[in-house]
Design a protein around this motif. Structure first.
Motif, PDB file in Angstrom:
ATOM      1  N   ILE A 142       0.859  -1.106  -0.098  1.00 32.39           N
ATOM      2  CA  ILE A 142       0.007  -0.031   0.178  1.00 32.39           C
ATOM      3  C   ILE A 142       0.907   1.122   0.023  1.00 32.39           C
ATOM      4  O   ILE A 142       0.516   2.329  -0.746  1.00 32.39           O
TER       5      ILE A 142
ATOM      6  N   ASP B  56      -7.672  -2.878  -3.019  1.00 29.08           N
ATOM      7  CA  ASP B  56      -7.276  -3.664  -1.964  1.00 29.08           C
ATOM      8  C   ASP B  56      -8.104  -5.086  -1.950  1.00 29.08           C
ATOM      9  O   ASP B  56      -9.193  -4.795  -1.484  1.00 29.08           O
TER      10      ASP B  56
ATOM     11  N   SER C 197      -6.029  11.514  -5.167  1.00 30.69           N
ATOM     12  CA  SER C 197      -6.692  10.313  -4.730  1.00 30.69           C
ATOM     13  C   SER C 197      -8.020  10.384  -4.393  1.00 30.69           C
ATOM     14  O   SER C 197      -8.249  11.307  -3.321  1.00 30.69           O
TER      15      SER C 197
ATOM     16  N   TRP D 100      -9.289   4.510  -4.727  1.00 32.80           N
ATOM     17  CA  TRP D 100      -8.693   3.408  -4.096  1.00 32.80           C
ATOM     18  C   TRP D 100     -10.023   2.862  -3.537  1.00 32.80           C
ATOM     19  O   TRP D 100     -10.811   3.291  -2.950  1.00 32.80           O
TER      20      TRP D 100
ATOM     21  N   TYR E  88      -4.514   3.735   4.089  1.00 29.79           N
ATOM     22  CA  TYR E  88      -4.291   4.530   2.938  1.00 29.79           C
ATOM     23  C   TYR E  88      -4.000   6.043   2.993  1.00 29.79           C
ATOM     24  O   TYR E  88      -2.954   6.411   2.347  1.00 29.79           O
TER      25      TYR E  88
ATOM     26  N   ILE F 166      -6.457   1.570  -7.607  1.00 28.78           N
ATOM     27  CA  ILE F 166      -5.880   0.511  -6.449  1.00 28.78           C
ATOM     28  C   ILE F 166      -7.037  -0.075  -6.042  1.00 28.78           C
ATOM     29  O   ILE F 166      -7.863   0.438  -5.147  1.00 28.78           O
TER      30      ILE F 166
ATOM     31  N   LEU G 148     -10.612   8.712  -1.692  1.00 29.20           N
ATOM     32  CA  LEU G 148     -10.853   7.513  -0.460  1.00 29.20           C
ATOM     33  C   LEU G 148     -12.011   7.647  -0.242  1.00 29.20           C
ATOM     34  O   LEU G 148     -12.702   8.391   0.556  1.00 29.20           O
TER      35      LEU G 148
END
Ligand code: PLP
Length: 374
Positions: A101, A192, A114, A162, A124, A190, A116
């Motif tokens: 990460i 996860d 980014s 993210w 993050y 990205i 979030l």
């Protein structure tokens, strides 16, 4: 203020940002760690499969601790690549998902702003701050139904998104269809997938099959959750070879220790271990998850939000801080949600345990609630 005080103040802040602070909680409550039921960290409650235990002791008695691991982790990369049907050049093992990460955040910071989803996994932000990465938090609705997977609720307009699938802390799983659209609209995606192998039928929603076609995609996985090996530290990223080569050049040598690499090779090469574990865990999530949800729903004054995975949120119209502390006094730890801005003190996160512990948790909650009512 002395440096030590500053350090411990920072330590306290970090404690609030993660569950599973067993040593500190045991000291605070003046009990042994072994007497605590920890439902604050989302780890599976089963012992390590015997063949992995054997592998670990062979490693300790053999050369795994004596010699430097292969710096390219070739055999581990090949085993992970074979399992996910991607080329080994598209795999990079890391010191847990957390290390990867950090590197994903370096790329994110370079790409721009980014997004979030919020509330979301706090690490993050930690990772983006390492690189002065700009980010904005975007609220996701705090009401959802029990039909999973669900439609990802955001349509991002910034450079980097993210995604956590399933989402932490809400436990919602997102449908592949709703995620795919972002591969063409964002400069970097990205995803996860630390908890995805725990979700019944979850693999169908994985973005891994798209990595070969989308160099702007990074998928991050963890083996910490599935096998409850948080102390060993083992995760991996799947992305374009060029990106991973760059990370490999940036990072410290040997980030994955010899024992972790050995265990990783064993469980990725011997697909039986992995497949047996995945089935066991997904069956447990299905059966115990349903039991916990049903019993949490019976508690007065508590709303139990549905989850696709091994943790779920509970909510009340009043602060749950005292409720959490009363449970801690009964040796049961739940995740404080005050570090998630959108949640705060009226929310707690609870992780699934084995049947007998789930029963103890529900009984203790009933007792505490009945004392509050009196
Ligand atoms: C969503 C999510 N991703 C990644 C991690 C970190 O996993 P690891 O232990 O592999 O670093 C966590 C740990 O809590 C998590 O909740």
């Amino acid at each position: 203020m002395g440096l030590n005080n500053k350090f411990s103040e920072h330590g306290q802040k970090l404690l609030l940002q993660h569950g599973g602070n067993l040593e500190q909680e045991a000291n605070r409550l003046k009990v042994n760690i072994s007497s605590l039921i920890d439902a604050s960290a989302s780890l599976t409650p089963f012992p390590l499969p015997p063949n992995l235990q054997k592998c670990l002791s062979q490693g300790v008695n053999g050369t795994a601790l004596k010699i430097y691991p292969d710096r390219s982790y070739l055999r581990l990369r090949e085993a992970i690549g074979k399992f996910h049907e991607v080329d080994s050049s598209m795999v990079l093992p890391g010191n847990g998902a957390s290390e990867l990460i950090t590197w994903a955040a370096r790329d994110a910071a370079w790409h721009g702003v980014s997004i979030l989803p919020s509330p979301g996994f706090l690490d993050y932000k930690r990772a983006l701050r390492c690189w002065n990465g700009k980010f904005i938090t975007c609220p996701i609705p705090l009401k959802w139904n029990s039909f999973f997977p669900q439609f990802f609720p955001l349509k991002p307009h910034e450079n980097v998104i993210w995604i956590t699938n399933p989402h932490n802390p809400t436990g919602q799983s997102w449908s592949l269809n709703s995620l795919k659209a972002m591969l063409s609209s964002q400069s970097l995606v990205i995803c996860d997938e630390a908890f995805l192998p725990l979700v019944p039928d979850g693999e169908k929603e994985s973005l891994i099959p798209f990595v070969a076609h989308y160099p702007n995609l990074i998928v991050i996985r963890s083996l910490t959750k599935l096998f409850s090996i948080a102390g060993l530290r083992l995760g991996y990223a799947i992305s374009s070879p060029r990106r991973l080569q760059q990370w490999q050049e940036w990072r410290d040598p040997w980030p994955v220790n010899g024992l972790a690499a050995m265990v990783g090779i064993k469980l990725m090469e011997d697909e039986d271990i992995l497949k047996t574990q995945v089935k066991k865990i997904q069956d447990w999530v299905k059966v115990e998850g349903e039991w916990l949800q049903t019993n949490l729903q019976k508690l007065s004054g508590i709303t139990a939000h549905p989850s696709a995975t091994n943790f779920q949120l509970i909510e009340s119209s009043v602060s749950l801080t005292h409720f959490r502390e009363a449970l801690a006094k009964k040796n049961i730890l739940l995740r404080d949600c005050r570090s998630f801005n959108e949640l705060g003190e009226n929310w707690l996160r609870i992780s699934l345990k084995k049947k007998s512990d789930n029963e103890k948790i529900i009984n203790a909650m009933q007792q505490v609630l009945s004392c509050i009512d009196e």
